[in-house]
Design a protein around this motif. Structure first.
Motif, PDB file in Angstrom:
ATOM      1  N   ILE A  97      56.423 -48.286 -88.916  1.00  0.00           N
ATOM      2  CA  ILE A  97      56.785 -49.713 -88.963  1.00  0.00           C
ATOM      3  C   ILE A  97      56.744 -50.358 -87.581  1.00  0.00           C
ATOM      4  CG2 ILE A  97      58.154 -49.682 -91.112  1.00  0.00           C
ATOM      5  CD1 ILE A  97      60.636 -49.829 -89.275  1.00  0.00           C
ATOM      6  N   MET A  98      56.755 -49.554 -86.526  1.00  0.00           N
ATOM      7  CA  MET A  98      56.594 -50.130 -85.172  1.00  0.00           C
ATOM      8  C   MET A  98      55.367 -51.029 -85.095  1.00  0.00           C
ATOM      9  SD  MET A  98      57.440 -47.224 -82.319  1.00  0.00           S
ATOM     10  CE  MET A  98      56.374 -45.950 -82.971  1.00  0.00           C
ATOM     11  N   ALA A  99      54.350 -50.702 -85.899  1.00  0.00           N
ATOM     12  CA  ALA A  99      53.098 -51.471 -85.853  1.00  0.00           C
ATOM     13  C   ALA A  99      53.311 -52.936 -86.259  1.00  0.00           C
ATOM     14  CB  ALA A  99      52.046 -50.827 -86.756  1.00  0.00           C
ATOM     15  N   PHE A 100      54.387 -53.223 -86.972  1.00  0.00           N
ATOM     16  CA  PHE A 100      54.667 -54.612 -87.375  1.00  0.00           C
ATOM     17  C   PHE A 100      55.512 -55.346 -86.339  1.00  0.00           C
ATOM     18  CE2 PHE A 100      54.059 -52.232 -91.332  1.00  0.00           C
ATOM     19  CZ  PHE A 100      53.003 -52.952 -91.855  1.00  0.00           C
ATOM     20  N   TYR A 101      55.917 -54.644 -85.307  1.00  0.00           N
ATOM     21  CA  TYR A 101      56.796 -55.244 -84.304  1.00  0.00           C
ATOM     22  C   TYR A 101      56.183 -55.113 -82.907  1.00  0.00           C
ATOM     23  CZ  TYR A 101      59.811 -55.351 -88.299  1.00  0.00           C
ATOM     24  OH  TYR A 101      60.299 -55.594 -89.554  1.00  0.00           O
ATOM     25  N   GLY A 102      54.884 -55.369 -82.854  1.00  0.00           N
ATOM     26  CA  GLY A 102      54.233 -55.511 -81.559  1.00  0.00           C
ATOM     27  C   GLY A 102      53.596 -54.269 -80.975  1.00  0.00           C
ATOM     28  N   GLY A 112      72.104 -46.960 -96.963  1.00  0.00           N
ATOM     29  CA  GLY A 112      72.460 -48.244 -96.356  1.00  0.00           C
ATOM     30  C   GLY A 112      71.406 -48.814 -95.441  1.00  0.00           C
ATOM     31  N   VAL A 113      71.858 -49.755 -94.620  1.00  0.00           N
ATOM     32  CA  VAL A 113      70.966 -50.444 -93.690  1.00  0.00           C
ATOM     33  C   VAL A 113      70.883 -49.627 -92.401  1.00  0.00           C
ATOM     34  CG1 VAL A 113      70.631 -52.567 -92.365  1.00  0.00           C
ATOM     35  CG2 VAL A 113      71.583 -52.681 -94.684  1.00  0.00           C
ATOM     36  N   LEU A 114      69.686 -49.320 -91.993  1.00  0.00           N
ATOM     37  CA  LEU A 114      69.493 -48.515 -90.779  1.00  0.00           C
ATOM     38  C   LEU A 114      69.148 -49.400 -89.592  1.00  0.00           C
ATOM     39  CD1 LEU A 114      67.201 -45.607 -92.062  1.00  0.00           C
ATOM     40  CD2 LEU A 114      69.672 -45.873 -92.332  1.00  0.00           C
ATOM     41  N   GLU A 115      69.476 -48.901 -88.413  1.00  0.00           N
ATOM     42  CA  GLU A 115      69.052 -49.567 -87.180  1.00  0.00           C
ATOM     43  C   GLU A 115      67.808 -48.873 -86.655  1.00  0.00           C
ATOM     44  OE1 GLU A 115      73.344 -51.103 -85.436  1.00  0.00           O
ATOM     45  OE2 GLU A 115      72.402 -49.329 -84.546  1.00  0.00           O
ATOM     46  N   MET A 138      67.165 -52.511 -91.473  1.00  0.00           N
ATOM     47  CA  MET A 138      66.476 -52.409 -92.754  1.00  0.00           C
ATOM     48  C   MET A 138      66.923 -51.177 -93.522  1.00  0.00           C
ATOM     49  SD  MET A 138      62.400 -52.796 -92.633  1.00  0.00           S
ATOM     50  CE  MET A 138      61.816 -54.417 -92.214  1.00  0.00           C
ATOM     51  N   THR A 139      66.815 -51.241 -94.838  1.00  0.00           N
ATOM     52  CA  THR A 139      67.064 -50.034 -95.636  1.00  0.00           C
ATOM     53  C   THR A 139      65.794 -49.180 -95.628  1.00  0.00           C
ATOM     54  OG1 THR A 139      66.242 -51.001 -97.678  1.00  0.00           O
ATOM     55  CG2 THR A 139      68.601 -51.309 -97.200  1.00  0.00           C
ATOM     56  N   VAL A 140      65.932 -47.936 -96.050  1.00  0.00           N
ATOM     57  CA  VAL A 140      64.763 -47.062 -96.132  1.00  0.00           C
ATOM     58  C   VAL A 140      63.736 -47.663 -97.095  1.00  0.00           C
ATOM     59  CG1 VAL A 140      63.954 -44.796 -96.913  1.00  0.00           C
ATOM     60  CG2 VAL A 140      66.012 -44.977 -95.519  1.00  0.00           C
ATOM     61  N   ARG A 141      64.216 -48.183 -98.210  1.00  0.00           N
ATOM     62  CA  ARG A 141      63.279 -48.746 -99.178  1.00  0.00           C
ATOM     63  C   ARG A 141      62.501 -49.935 -98.584  1.00  0.00           C
ATOM     64  NH1 ARG A 141      63.438 -49.756-105.631  1.00  0.00           N
ATOM     65  NH2 ARG A 141      61.512 -50.926-105.674  1.00  0.00           N
ATOM     66  N   GLU A 142      63.215 -50.807 -97.889  1.00  0.00           N
ATOM     67  CA  GLU A 142      62.523 -51.959 -97.281  1.00  0.00           C
ATOM     68  C   GLU A 142      61.477 -51.495 -96.263  1.00  0.00           C
ATOM     69  OE1 GLU A 142      66.189 -55.196 -97.617  1.00  0.00           O
ATOM     70  OE2 GLU A 142      66.001 -53.949 -95.827  1.00  0.00           O
ATOM     71  N   ALA A 143      61.836 -50.491 -95.487  1.00  0.00           N
ATOM     72  CA  ALA A 143      60.892 -49.990 -94.478  1.00  0.00           C
ATOM     73  C   ALA A 143      59.668 -49.366 -95.159  1.00  0.00           C
ATOM     74  CB  ALA A 143      61.580 -48.979 -93.569  1.00  0.00           C
ATOM     75  N   LEU A 144      59.934 -48.601 -96.215  1.00  0.00           N
ATOM     76  CA  LEU A 144      58.811 -47.985 -96.938  1.00  0.00           C
ATOM     77  C   LEU A 144      57.892 -49.059 -97.514  1.00  0.00           C
ATOM     78  CD1 LEU A 144      60.473 -45.007 -98.786  1.00  0.00           C
ATOM     79  CD2 LEU A 144      58.311 -44.874 -97.524  1.00  0.00           C
ATOM     80  N   GLU A 145      58.505 -50.116 -98.044  1.00  0.00           N
ATOM     81  CA  GLU A 145      57.687 -51.164 -98.647  1.00  0.00           C
ATOM     82  C   GLU A 145      56.832 -51.889 -97.608  1.00  0.00           C
ATOM     83  OE1 GLU A 145      60.038 -51.766-102.837  1.00  0.00           O
ATOM     84  OE2 GLU A 145      60.582 -53.074-101.170  1.00  0.00           O
ATOM     85  N   LYS A 146      57.308 -51.904 -96.385  1.00  0.00           N
ATOM     86  CA  LYS A 146      56.477 -52.487 -95.324  1.00  0.00           C
ATOM     87  C   LYS A 146      55.175 -51.698 -95.150  1.00  0.00           C
ATOM     88  CE  LYS A 146      58.243 -55.542 -92.038  1.00  0.00           C
ATOM     89  NZ  LYS A 146      57.284 -56.453 -92.451  1.00  0.00           N
ATOM     90  N   LEU A 147      55.282 -50.396 -95.366  1.00  0.00           N
ATOM     91  CA  LEU A 147      54.094 -49.545 -95.184  1.00  0.00           C
ATOM     92  C   LEU A 147      53.005 -49.823 -96.220  1.00  0.00           C
ATOM     93  CD1 LEU A 147      55.556 -46.071 -94.153  1.00  0.00           C
ATOM     94  CD2 LEU A 147      54.841 -47.963 -92.713  1.00  0.00           C
TER      95      LEU A 147
END
Ligand code: INS
Length: 291
Positions: free
Chosen positions: A134-139, A287-290, A77-86
């Motif tokens: 974001i870990m909270a969205f992945y179990g 860019g896209v982060l792991e 995910m990009t930083v922006r996508e991760a932030l938007e998850k929050l």
């Protein structure tokens, strides 16, 4: 000239580290109220989150979560996508904020920007400091994601919130290898050698390093220890500190002003702020982060 003086005044370190910030929306003494009131749903939510954390965070648990998450093979995910998850995350350990976490990210970042206009790395640090949630969205349950952190493998610090009761039943408390003042550590080993309770701080620190961020090392350390209140605020774990930890603590305390005292109902104009922060993301963590 007036501008220059104003600028200098804003950057005076004694002002920056004063415990009472003048920008807070409520009396600073009203933050971090962990008093117990079982009839108050918000207070109970906070208490129960810590109860689960303090019961279940053991040396073995932490090792297991590190094993799982530090492979960085869960999310791309990009930083922006991760932030938007929050946007969809309300932190259940936080008595001061009942709003989505992305709002807090921008509140903290904008305050850092106002006080240290020339340190753009600090603005981005504030923006992303909670991204590990974001870990909270992945179990991952919230008690292994959010909240104040503490060291495992040694006696729990006295200043940990709900310290008296909430560790009851945690097996590490009965383990002589882990329940002494030093436990598994050497004196003055340094905070970066502590095995921390598993949560968003340690995770995000490792995500930054794994993705080769261009943020300065001190920025990564701010993120790594910003929730370690028993250390930076409570005065515990002094016997495990190394000399170089003083610099980390200084910055964590500066950062803490933006992190804690900006929590309010005032919602920043996130859309309008994106372009500025996107330039910082492109500079330091593109860019896209792991994850
Ligand atoms: C903060 C702090 C808060 C906690 C949040 C965390 O750094 O430790 O007390 O509720 O989850 O992000």
């Amino acid at each position: 000239r007036i501008l220059a003086e104003h600028h200098v005044q804003l950057l005076d370190p004694s002002e920056l580290m004063r415990p009472e910030p003048t920008f807070a929306d409520k009396n600073p003494s009203k933050f971090r109220d962990y008093s117990v009131d079982t009839t108050d749903p918000l207070k109970e939510r906070v208490r129960q989150t810590y109860r689960q954390m303090h019961l279940n965070q053991t040396v073995d648990f932490v090792k297991g979560r590190r094993e799982h998450w530090l492979k960085f093979n869960t999310i791309k995910m990009t930083v922006r996508e991760a932030l938007e998850k929050l946007n969809d995350l309300v932190d259940e350990s936080d008595p001061d904020l009942d709003l989505p976490n992305i709002i807090h990210a921008f509140q903290a970042a904008e305050r850092a920007r106002a006080e240290f206009p020339e340190h753009d790395w600090l603005h981005l640090t504030a923006l992303i400091h909670d991204l590990g949630k974001i870990m909270a969205f992945y179990g991952e349950p919230q008690w292994a994601v959010v909240g104040d952190t503490f060291a495992v493998g040694c006696r729990w610090g006295d200043s940990i919130v709900y310290r008296e009761e909430s560790f009851e039943g945690n097996p590490d408390g009965d383990n002589p290898a882990y329940n002494t003042e030093l436990g598994i550590y050497q004196p003055n080993c340094g905070v970066d050698n502590l095995l921390m309770s598993w949560g968003h701080d340690e995770y995000m620190y490792n995500v930054l390093k794994h993705n080769k961020t261009k943020l300065p090392h001190v920025a990564c350390n701010i993120i790594r220890f910003h929730s370690f209140y028993p250390w930076h605020n409570g005065g515990d774990y002094k016997h495990l500190e190394a000399p170089q930890d003083a610099e980390t603590k200084k910055w964590v305390l500066i950062f803490n002003r933006y992190d804690l005292y900006t929590k309010s109902e005032v919602v920043p104009d996130i859309e309008a702020l994106w372009p500025y922060y996107q330039t910082l993301i492109d500079k330091y963590l593109p860019g896209v982060l792991e994850f």
